[in-house]
Design a protein around this motif. Structure first.
Motif, mmCIF file in Angstrom:
data_model
loop_
_atom_site.group_PDB
_atom_site.id
_atom_site.type_symbol
_atom_site.label_atom_id
_atom_site.label_comp_id
_atom_site.label_asym_id
_atom_site.label_seq_id
_atom_site.Cartn_x
_atom_site.Cartn_y
_atom_site.Cartn_z
ATOM 1 N N ALA A 145 44.014 44.517 15.339
ATOM 2 C CA ALA A 145 43.507 43.237 15.831
ATOM 3 C C ALA A 145 43.591 42.162 14.751
ATOM 4 O O ALA A 145 43.921 41.004 15.029
ATOM 5 N N ILE A 146 43.323 42.570 13.500
ATOM 6 C CA ILE A 146 43.418 41.623 12.389
ATOM 7 C C ILE A 146 44.861 41.162 12.210
ATOM 8 O O ILE A 146 45.148 39.980 12.023
ATOM 9 N N LEU A 147 45.812 42.122 12.267
ATOM 10 C CA LEU A 147 47.227 41.767 12.134
ATOM 11 C C LEU A 147 47.658 40.852 13.277
ATOM 12 O O LEU A 147 48.405 39.888 13.079
ATOM 13 N N LEU A 148 47.197 41.169 14.481
ATOM 14 C CA LEU A 148 47.531 40.350 15.641
ATOM 15 C C LEU A 148 47.022 38.926 15.455
ATOM 16 O O LEU A 148 47.752 37.958 15.679
ATOM 17 N N TRP A 149 45.786 38.799 15.037
ATOM 18 C CA TRP A 149 45.211 37.473 14.836
ATOM 19 C C TRP A 149 45.928 36.714 13.719
ATOM 20 O O TRP A 149 46.164 35.512 13.832
ATOM 21 N N SER A 150 46.301 37.420 12.652
ATOM 22 C CA SER A 150 46.971 36.773 11.525
ATOM 23 C C SER A 150 48.284 36.146 11.951
ATOM 24 O O SER A 150 48.620 35.036 11.545
ATOM 25 N N VAL A 151 49.031 36.873 12.778
ATOM 26 C CA VAL A 151 50.326 36.346 13.214
ATOM 27 C C VAL A 151 50.155 35.204 14.204
ATOM 28 O O VAL A 151 50.828 34.186 14.141
ATOM 29 N N LEU A 152 49.216 35.352 15.133
ATOM 30 C CA LEU A 152 49.029 34.333 16.154
ATOM 31 C C LEU A 152 48.503 33.022 15.581
ATOM 32 O O LEU A 152 48.680 31.962 16.188
ATOM 33 N N LEU A 208 52.009 26.654 14.428
ATOM 34 C CA LEU A 208 52.862 26.607 15.618
ATOM 35 C C LEU A 208 54.084 25.730 15.409
ATOM 36 O O LEU A 208 55.089 25.859 16.096
ATOM 37 N N SER A 209 53.997 24.816 14.457
ATOM 38 C CA SER A 209 55.103 23.889 14.231
ATOM 39 C C SER A 209 56.272 24.541 13.506
ATOM 40 O O SER A 209 57.364 23.998 13.458
ATOM 41 N N SER A 210 56.037 25.729 12.907
ATOM 42 C CA SER A 210 57.098 26.383 12.153
ATOM 43 C C SER A 210 58.134 26.958 13.097
ATOM 44 O O SER A 210 57.809 27.486 14.146
ATOM 45 N N CYS A 211 59.412 26.897 12.691
ATOM 46 C CA CYS A 211 60.470 27.464 13.530
ATOM 47 C C CYS A 211 60.708 28.925 13.203
ATOM 48 O O CYS A 211 61.485 29.599 13.867
ATOM 49 N N VAL A 212 60.074 29.421 12.150
ATOM 50 C CA VAL A 212 60.189 30.824 11.771
ATOM 51 C C VAL A 212 58.793 31.403 11.615
ATOM 52 O O VAL A 212 57.912 30.767 11.050
ATOM 53 N N SER A 213 58.612 32.600 12.145
ATOM 54 C CA SER A 213 57.309 33.258 12.070
ATOM 55 C C SER A 213 57.507 34.697 11.617
ATOM 56 O O SER A 213 58.592 35.264 11.753
ATOM 57 N N VAL A 214 56.461 35.284 11.068
ATOM 58 C CA VAL A 214 56.473 36.696 10.695
ATOM 59 C C VAL A 214 55.706 37.471 11.755
ATOM 60 O O VAL A 214 54.576 37.114 12.095
ATOM 61 N N PHE A 270 65.283 63.211 8.361
ATOM 62 C CA PHE A 270 65.701 64.016 9.505
ATOM 63 C C PHE A 270 64.789 63.820 10.712
ATOM 64 O O PHE A 270 65.076 64.354 11.784
ATOM 65 N N TYR A 271 63.705 63.061 10.555
ATOM 66 C CA TYR A 271 62.699 62.983 11.614
ATOM 67 C C TYR A 271 62.266 61.543 11.870
ATOM 68 O O TYR A 271 62.320 60.697 10.966
ATOM 69 N N PRO A 272 61.804 61.259 13.095
ATOM 70 C CA PRO A 272 61.271 59.917 13.390
ATOM 71 C C PRO A 272 60.064 59.631 12.489
ATOM 72 O O PRO A 272 59.286 60.528 12.179
ATOM 73 N N GLN A 273 59.927 58.363 12.120
ATOM 74 C CA GLN A 273 58.836 57.972 11.231
ATOM 75 C C GLN A 273 58.059 56.806 11.831
ATOM 76 O O GLN A 273 58.622 55.729 12.061
ATOM 77 N N PRO A 274 56.753 57.003 12.115
ATOM 78 C CA PRO A 274 55.942 55.857 12.547
ATOM 79 C C PRO A 274 55.827 54.861 11.415
ATOM 80 O O PRO A 274 55.685 55.240 10.244
ATOM 81 N N MET A 275 55.898 53.601 11.738
ATOM 82 C CA MET A 275 55.851 52.595 10.694
ATOM 83 C C MET A 275 55.401 51.247 11.246
ATOM 84 O O MET A 275 55.391 51.020 12.458
ATOM 85 N N LEU A 276 55.026 50.396 10.331
ATOM 86 C CA LEU A 276 54.648 49.025 10.659
ATOM 87 C C LEU A 276 55.723 48.107 10.123
ATOM 88 O O LEU A 276 55.943 48.032 8.911
ATOM 89 N N LEU A 277 56.436 47.436 11.018
ATOM 90 C CA LEU A 277 57.508 46.524 10.631
ATOM 91 C C LEU A 277 56.970 45.114 10.472
ATOM 92 O O LEU A 277 56.204 44.635 11.309
ATOM 93 N N ALA A 278 57.390 44.453 9.417
ATOM 94 C CA ALA A 278 57.119 43.026 9.241
ATOM 95 C C ALA A 278 58.469 42.324 9.254
ATOM 96 O O ALA A 278 59.293 42.550 8.370
ATOM 97 N N ARG A 279 58.709 41.504 10.257
ATOM 98 C CA ARG A 279 60.013 40.873 10.412
ATOM 99 C C ARG A 279 59.873 39.374 10.695
ATOM 100 O O ARG A 279 58.935 38.936 11.367
ATOM 101 N N GLN A 280 60.828 38.617 10.195
ATOM 102 C CA GLN A 280 60.885 37.187 10.490
ATOM 103 C C GLN A 280 61.659 36.983 11.787
ATOM 104 O O GLN A 280 62.731 37.562 11.989
ATOM 105 N N ILE A 281 61.110 36.156 12.669
ATOM 106 C CA ILE A 281 61.798 35.807 13.909
ATOM 107 C C ILE A 281 61.750 34.300 14.089
ATOM 108 O O ILE A 281 60.909 33.608 13.505
ATOM 109 N N TYR A 282 62.648 33.808 14.907
ATOM 110 C CA TYR A 282 62.645 32.392 15.252
ATOM 111 C C TYR A 282 61.661 32.150 16.389
ATOM 112 O O TYR A 282 61.535 32.957 17.309
#
Length: 318
Positions: free
Chosen positions: A8-15, A19-25, A221-233
């Motif tokens: 929830a903290i991560l969700l709130w941080s991103v949201l 809003l004026s930025s054209c790139v978000s994490v 050799f195996y799937p790995q759960p992870m938290l991705l941080a990515r830049q998007i437009y």
């Protein structure tokens, strides 16, 4: 992640990004697919240690060479422990790694044939390189009286480089795995550079990290759960995209972006292609993720270029 509060903290941080930025994490919980994929009939594994500090080490100090030699032995032991504990595979040589001096960057055809004739493995995993180094960061502190001190903090970094072959000598995977940990801190006196720790005395910590690099390689050799941080437009063409990715609606995001990414003659199309690459990565489809990232990269998109470099460094793409 298991903690709903942290998510929830991560969700709130991103949201709450501007809003004026054209790139978000955007932060996304996902599962990365296996980097290494082999067929079910490839289950007998031979581990080979090709690292020879007398030939490969840049530092010929006797104590350092012994640390490197033992560290490589521990790295090979780590991956052997991982294979031995894996019920899907059988370790051909459970006692110790086969020692084979490195005469070239990769196994020769003759070496592969000799190893196969002796051990009959389906897979040959070689430790090709082993390296250690100290990373340093200088931190400054000021007490209540205004007196300033500087401290040099040293991390110990251990890296092991691996190659995976099938029984014919075809290279299936190559990767360098790093592990690091805090090692020591020293006060910087009178502005002079702090003298770093001696690698020749770091053997116990090197061995611990070396074992971890071996175990970490087998994780490929195996799937790995992870938290991705990515830049998007962001912006009006990509409305609600952040929320879709944050809440795991990856297929919905892909469906939304595909029509926009068809026309790469426009800025919107290029940005949509990059966002589509991120969505496919989150969904675990690196083939499509790479395709769309390269489409955007070919049009000069910097975010996609960075994404491809990141994947290549992680050994996810070639």
């Amino acid at each position: 992640m298991k903690s709903s509060k942290l998510f929830a903290i991560l969700l709130w941080s991103v949201l709450t990004l501007q809003l004026s930025s054209c790139v978000s994490v955007v932060m996304m919980e996902t599962v990365r697919p296996p980097v290494v994929r082999v067929s079910p009939d490839q289950w007998k594994v031979l581990v080979v240690n090709r690292y020879d500090p007398a030939v490969q080490a840049s530092n010929k100090n006797g104590n350092v060479m012994e640390v490197l030699r033992e560290g490589a032995y521990q790295a090979a032991g780590g991956v052997m422990g991982a294979v031995y504990s894996d019920s899907t595979f059988v370790l051909v040589n459970p006692d110790q790694a086969v020692a084979l001096s490195s005469s070239s960057p990769r196994l020769s055809e003759a070496e592969v044939q000799e190893l196969y004739s002796k051990h009959r493995p389906h897979l040959i995993l070689t430790l090709d390189k082993f390296d250690t180094r100290f990373g340093k960061q200088i931190d400054s502190y000021e007490d209540e009286d205004g007196y300033k001190t500087k401290t040099a903090n040293f991390d110990l970094v251990v890296a092991s480089t691996w190659s995976l072959y099938d029984s014919t000598g075809t290279v299936l995977d190559q990767a360098t795995i790093e592990q690091s940990d805090f090692y020591d801190s020293r006060t910087v006196v009178s502005g002079l550079l702090a003298i770093g720790p001696a690698m020749g005395k770091a053997g116990p910590v090197v061995n611990q990290l070396a074992v971890e690099t071996g175990y970490s390689y087998w994780d490929r050799f195996y799937p790995q759960p992870m938290l991705l941080a990515r830049q998007i437009y962001t912006g009006s063409p990509f409305q609600d995209l952040n929320l879709m990715l944050l809440t795991g609606q990856f297929q919905q995001a892909i469906t939304k972006l595909q029509p926009l990414a068809q026309d790469l003659s426009t800025k919107t199309g290029i940005r949509a292609a990059h966002n589509l690459a991120v969505a496919y990565e989150a969904a675990g489809d690196y083939e499509q993720a790479t395709h769309w990232a390269r489409q955007a990269q070919g049009k000069g998109d910097k975010l996609s270029n960075n994404l491809i470099q990141l994947w290549a460094t992680a050994g996810l793409i070639k």
